[in-house]
Design a protein around this motif. Structure first.
Motif, PDB file in Angstrom:
ATOM      1  N   GLU A  59      22.445   3.612  23.648  1.00 46.78           N
ATOM      2  CA  GLU A  59      23.870   3.465  23.942  1.00 46.78           C
ATOM      3  C   GLU A  59      24.583   2.959  22.701  1.00 46.78           C
ATOM      4  N   ASN A 118      30.558   5.029  25.640  1.00 50.14           N
ATOM      5  CA  ASN A 118      31.330   4.490  26.767  1.00 50.14           C
ATOM      6  C   ASN A 118      32.751   5.026  26.766  1.00 50.14           C
ATOM      7  N   GLU A 150      29.256   7.670  29.189  1.00 52.30           N
ATOM      8  CA  GLU A 150      29.113   6.696  30.275  1.00 52.30           C
ATOM      9  C   GLU A 150      30.493   6.397  30.833  1.00 52.30           C
ATOM     10  N   ASP A 180      28.184   4.302  34.907  1.00 56.65           N
ATOM     11  CA  ASP A 180      27.886   2.971  34.363  1.00 56.65           C
ATOM     12  C   ASP A 180      28.246   1.887  35.378  1.00 56.65           C
ATOM     13  N   LYS A 201      23.463   4.105  36.183  1.00 61.09           N
ATOM     14  CA  LYS A 201      23.048   2.898  35.459  1.00 61.09           C
ATOM     15  C   LYS A 201      23.235   1.699  36.371  1.00 61.09           C
TER      16      LYS A 201
HETATM   17 MG    MG Z   1      27.825   1.371  29.042  1.00 65.43          MG
END
Ligand code: MG
Ligand code: C2E
Ligand code: MG
Ligand code: MG
Length: 288
Positions: A59, A118, A150, A180, A201
């Motif tokens: 990530e 993200n 994400e 996420d 996640k």
């Molecule tokens: Mg994240």
């Protein structure tokens, strides 16, 4: 009178509030410059496959090297960027930087790992997002399979109608998608079933007390089962010790991310894991 008290209260609290407001204000104007002046950088946190111990993805997490304040974590400026709209150019920079970095790693002959980016709510809603990602990929000659986005559960569920279309458009680029912070929002399970996502996640809030709190353990286990029944893979975040990793592995969780394995690290350090002989040798004591 109330008015007099209000006056008092104002005098009493004003200095503190002004200071806070001033800090945010200067941070915001600093942030506008930070993007142009190259003060942002990305750290990469490996995700470890619980079956093989291999790292197949990471990530990307943004950091701000502030000339006076030093390293500023995203918790201190992402919300500010989101509220001011600066998140859009900031997010565009993150996407391009990940693509530039992936290209550089490929050119250096390293193994490829998927890098997850993200997306904040405002970025997700931005009408240029899909084109920007497509352009960043093609400018760097990248296969879309090397990028993941994400998106938090709440971003998706808060505006479910448009979110579905946007997710489909993102998915049609060929990238993969994760939900996420899963478990902290309010998912409609019937809706979840129709979303073109690849991974859930598990939020770190459920992982933290996994070993001492039966309810948290039950939630983690339920998310793993839910994901698998929907043909999705599961990543647990915030794994800080071997016992958590062992429990997650026993429930069939696919991948983990957390300080127990590796903290987010600068790209040079992550690149060493991608070296042909690097293969994350010995990083990960998987057993409890
Ligand atoms: Mg994240
Ligand atoms: P997130 O996407 O849920 O990222 C996970 C956060 O948990 C990261 O914090 C990571 O460093 C931290 N973490 C990982 N393993 C552990 C662990 O074992 N224990 C604990 N206590 N924490 C762990 P970070 O880097 O401070 O980022 C915080 C949040 O800022 C992210 O949460 C994400 O929402 C946001 N963010 C970070 N980078 C970006 C970005 O490029 N764009 C956008 N829009 N948001 C970003
Ligand atoms: Mg998360
Ligand atoms: Mg989180």
């Amino acid at each position: 009178s109330a008015q007099a008290m209000g006056g008092n209260r104002f005098r009493f609290y004003a200095p503190e509030m002004n200071e806070r407001a001033m800090q945010l204000f200067t941070l915001e104007s600093d942030l506008a410059r930070a993007i142009e002046q190259g003060e942002l950088c990305l750290h990469y946190q490996p995700r470890v496959n619980l079956e093989s111990g291999a790292v197949r993805s990471a990530e990307a997490l943004v950091r701000w090297r502030h000339p006076q304040r030093g390293m500023v974590p995203p918790g201190d400026f992402i919300a500010l960027a989101e509220n001011s709209g600066l998140i859009v150019p900031l997010g565009a920079w993150v996407i391009r930087e990940v693509c530039r970095q992936q290209r550089a790693w490929i050119d250096a002959g390293l193994q490829t790992a998927v890098v997850a980016v993200n997306l904040s709510p405002r970025q997700f809603q931005d009408e240029h997002l899909v084109d920007e990602i497509r352009r960043a990929l093609s400018d760097h000659g990248l296969d879309a399979a090397c990028i993941e986005m994400e998106i938090t559960e709440s971003t998706v569920m808060d505006n479910a109608a448009e979110a579905g279309c946007k997710l489909n458009a993102l998915k049609s680029l060929g990238i993969s998608l994760s939900l996420d912070d899963f478990g902290t929002g309010h998912s409609s399970l019937s809706r979840l079933r129709h979303l073109p996502i690849d991974h859930l996640k598990i939020d770190q809030a459920f992982v933290r007390h996994l070993c001492s709190n039966a309810a948290d353990a039950a939630i983690c286990k339920a998310i793993v089962d839910l994901a698998h029944n929907l043909q999705l893979s599961v990543i647990a975040e915030g794994v800080e010790d071997a016992a958590q990793a062992a429990a997650l592995r026993s429930w069939g969780c696919d991948d983990v991310q957390g300080f127990h394995f590796a903290r987010p690290m600068p790209p040079e350090e992550f690149a060493r894991m991608l070296a042909p002989e690097g293969q994350l040798a010995g990083l990960l004591p998987l057993a409890a």
